[in-house]
Scaffold this active site. Structure first.
Site, PDB file in Angstrom:
ATOM      1  N   TYR A  14       0.883  -1.019   0.137  1.00  0.00           N
ATOM      2  CA  TYR A  14       0.044   0.165   0.090  1.00  0.00           C
ATOM      3  C   TYR A  14       0.831   1.119  -0.134  1.00  0.00           C
ATOM      4  CZ  TYR A  14      -3.917  -3.144   1.343  1.00  0.00           C
ATOM      5  OH  TYR A  14      -5.050  -3.901   1.541  1.00  0.00           O
ATOM      6  N   ASN A  66     -10.165   1.826   7.769  1.00  0.00           N
ATOM      7  CA  ASN A  66     -11.303   1.860   8.095  1.00  0.00           C
ATOM      8  C   ASN A  66     -11.427   1.794   9.653  1.00  0.00           C
ATOM      9  OD1 ASN A  66     -11.870   1.725   5.515  1.00  0.00           O
ATOM     10  ND2 ASN A  66     -13.073  -0.253   5.592  1.00  0.00           N
ATOM     11  N   ASP A  91      -5.660  12.058   2.305  1.00  0.00           N
ATOM     12  CA  ASP A  91      -6.103  12.279   0.921  1.00  0.00           C
ATOM     13  C   ASP A  91      -7.594  12.598   0.917  1.00  0.00           C
ATOM     14  OD1 ASP A  91      -6.497   9.440   1.818  1.00  0.00           O
ATOM     15  OD2 ASP A  91      -7.614   9.261  -0.089  1.00  0.00           O
TER      16      ASP A  91
END
Length: 201
Positions: A14, A66, A91
């Site tokens: 990621y 999350n 972001d």
């Protein structure tokens, strides 16, 4: 103490994703301002340092985006850090690449990391929203945020990261307008100067 939070997902797969913009910015701040070594704590990676006269705890939750609120809530409760002393870098789909906005409170704008922090802590923390652009279709959002920056966009993102890192002291001091002004001036394209016309004899 200020709690400075960068949002992202843990793991090498990621690391260059658009969704990891917050991690990238916090990494630069830690390096530029000579923070201490990172440690595993509060379900995240933490590093302590000073920016100006203020003690700052930099946190990158490793809960996955999350569940970011679990990590932020744990750190804030341990150090008794109020919401107004929490700054989250993340972001932002609703801003184009190269643009940045600061806001306090308000909605989560579809960002699940912000949604999670709001659920655990409340809304009145500060957000530094760093634009990644919208793919144009809601169905493409997940793929967009979990893809790496294009080469051109990564270059722009790096300029934003460095500007944020250089001027973060203004934000730490509570001068959000001053912070935005400094960053905007640094990121503004240079104005074209036209040579004066030669006068005829």
């Amino acid at each position: 103490m200020i709690l400075l939070v960068g949002l992202g997902n843990p793991g090498k797969g990621y690391s260059d994703n658009r969704h990891n913009y917050g991690f990238m910015a916090v990494d630069d701040i830690i390096h530029r301002h000579s923070f201490g070594p990172e440690k595993i704590r509060f379900q995240g990676m933490i590093s302590e340092g000073r920016i100006g006269t203020e003690k700052v705890l930099a946190l990158k939750p490793t809960t996955y985006m999350n569940e970011s609120g679990r990590s932020v809530g744990e750190a804030a409760r341990f150090y008794k850090i109020p919401l107004e002393n929490i700054i989250v870098l993340h972001d932002e789909l609703d801003l184009p690449i190269g643009k940045l906005r600061v806001k306090t409170g308000g909605g989560h704008g579809g960002n699940n990391g912000i949604r999670s922090i709001e659920a655990h802590m409340g809304k009145e923390f500060h957000r530094i929203r760093m634009g990644i652009g919208h793919p144009g279709d809601k169905s493409q959002v997940s793929g967009h945020v979990l893809k790496d920056f294009s080469k051109a966009d990564r270059k722009i993102a790096q300029m934003v990261i460095e500007a944020v890192s250089r001027h973060i002291e203004k934000m730490i001091d509570g001068d959000a307008a001053g912070f935005m002004n400094k960053v905007a001036l640094e990121l503004a394209p240079p104005k074209k100067t036209t040579a004066p016309e030669a006068k005829g004899n």
